[in-house]
Design a protein around this motif. Structure first.
Motif, PDB file in Angstrom:
ATOM      1  N   CYS A  53       0.862  -1.168   0.089  1.00 56.69           N
ATOM      2  CA  CYS A  53      -0.012   0.122  -0.041  1.00 56.69           C
ATOM      3  C   CYS A  53       0.705   1.223   0.124  1.00 56.69           C
ATOM      4  O   CYS A  53       1.789   1.569   0.654  1.00 56.69           O
ATOM      5  N   CYS A  56      -0.069   3.236   3.562  1.00 53.09           N
ATOM      6  CA  CYS A  56       0.398   2.668   5.081  1.00 53.09           C
ATOM      7  C   CYS A  56       1.472   1.524   4.784  1.00 53.09           C
ATOM      8  O   CYS A  56       2.029   1.447   6.010  1.00 53.09           O
ATOM      9  N   ILE A  58       1.209  -1.392   3.981  1.00 50.85           N
ATOM     10  CA  ILE A  58       1.053  -2.815   4.267  1.00 50.85           C
ATOM     11  C   ILE A  58       1.279  -3.740   2.987  1.00 50.85           C
ATOM     12  O   ILE A  58       0.858  -3.404   1.976  1.00 50.85           O
ATOM     13  N   CYS A  92      -4.163  -0.635   0.115  1.00 57.44           N
ATOM     14  CA  CYS A  92      -4.925  -1.760   0.880  1.00 57.44           C
ATOM     15  C   CYS A  92      -6.500  -1.217   1.102  1.00 57.44           C
ATOM     16  O   CYS A  92      -6.747   0.006   0.566  1.00 57.44           O
ATOM     17  N   CYS A  95      -7.078   2.040   3.068  1.00 57.02           N
ATOM     18  CA  CYS A  95      -6.665   3.123   2.569  1.00 57.02           C
ATOM     19  C   CYS A  95      -7.258   3.580   1.330  1.00 57.02           C
ATOM     20  O   CYS A  95      -7.598   5.095   1.217  1.00 57.02           O
TER      21      CYS A  95
END
Ligand SMILES: [Zn+2]
Length: 162
Positions: A53, A56, A58, A92, A95
């Motif tokens: 992502c 963030c 991830i 993600c 988000c």
């Protein structure tokens, strides 16, 4: 109508097309592709570029290499007709949703901006606030970063109430 095999094959061709000449020129890359081909081709291009992502960081991969990140349009397709990689970000699901809702965005300096709404919204995970001011996670190739005018367009939609 194309069968699934043809859609997959065209989507691969479309994603390669986006890599070759899809650098931020609205409209040029869409051609006459069917929506299913476009959707899948854009997703392939963005996910290939970045498996984590952009906001963030991830990273979720299945054992066979499938990623859980979405390919998000920064300026929505409905507004821009632009599938250029520079109008996309790997996000993600969380988000992606907060981005589309105007609660998180990207500044001119490619850092994360968050809305005051996030702090007040008890249903939104608080860790999103910790992203404020962090540099986005952008592709290695600078030419494939989001075009400056795309996050700028999106910022006008941000609900940045303090
Ligand atoms: Zn995220």
């Amino acid at each position: 109508m194309l069968d699934q095999g043809s859609i997959n094959a065209e989507a691969i061709a479309y994603s390669l097309d986006l890599f070759e000449k899809g650098h931020g020129r609205a409209g040029e890359s869409q051609k006459d592709y069917q929506p299913a081909v476009r959707d899948q081709g854009f997703r392939r291009a963005i996910q290939r570029l970045q498996p984590s992502c952009a906001l963030c960081g991830i990273r979720m991969l299945t054992p066979d290499g499938h990623t859980a990140v979405d390919a998000a349009h920064i300026v929505p397709w409905s507004e821009s007709r632009n599938d250029a990689i520079t109008n996309g970000m790997a996000l993600c699901r969380l988000c992606h949703w907060t981005f589309d809702e105007g609660m998180i965005g990207v500044g001119d300096d490619y850092r994360v901006i968050t809305s005051g709404l996030l702090a007040r919204e008890t249903n939104v995970p608080g860790f999103l606030l910790t992203l404020t001011g962090r540099p986005i996670i952008a592709p290695g190739d600078r030419e494939l970063w989001p075009a400056r005018d795309a996050p700028a367009w999106h910022r006008k939609k941000l609900r940045l109430r303090p």
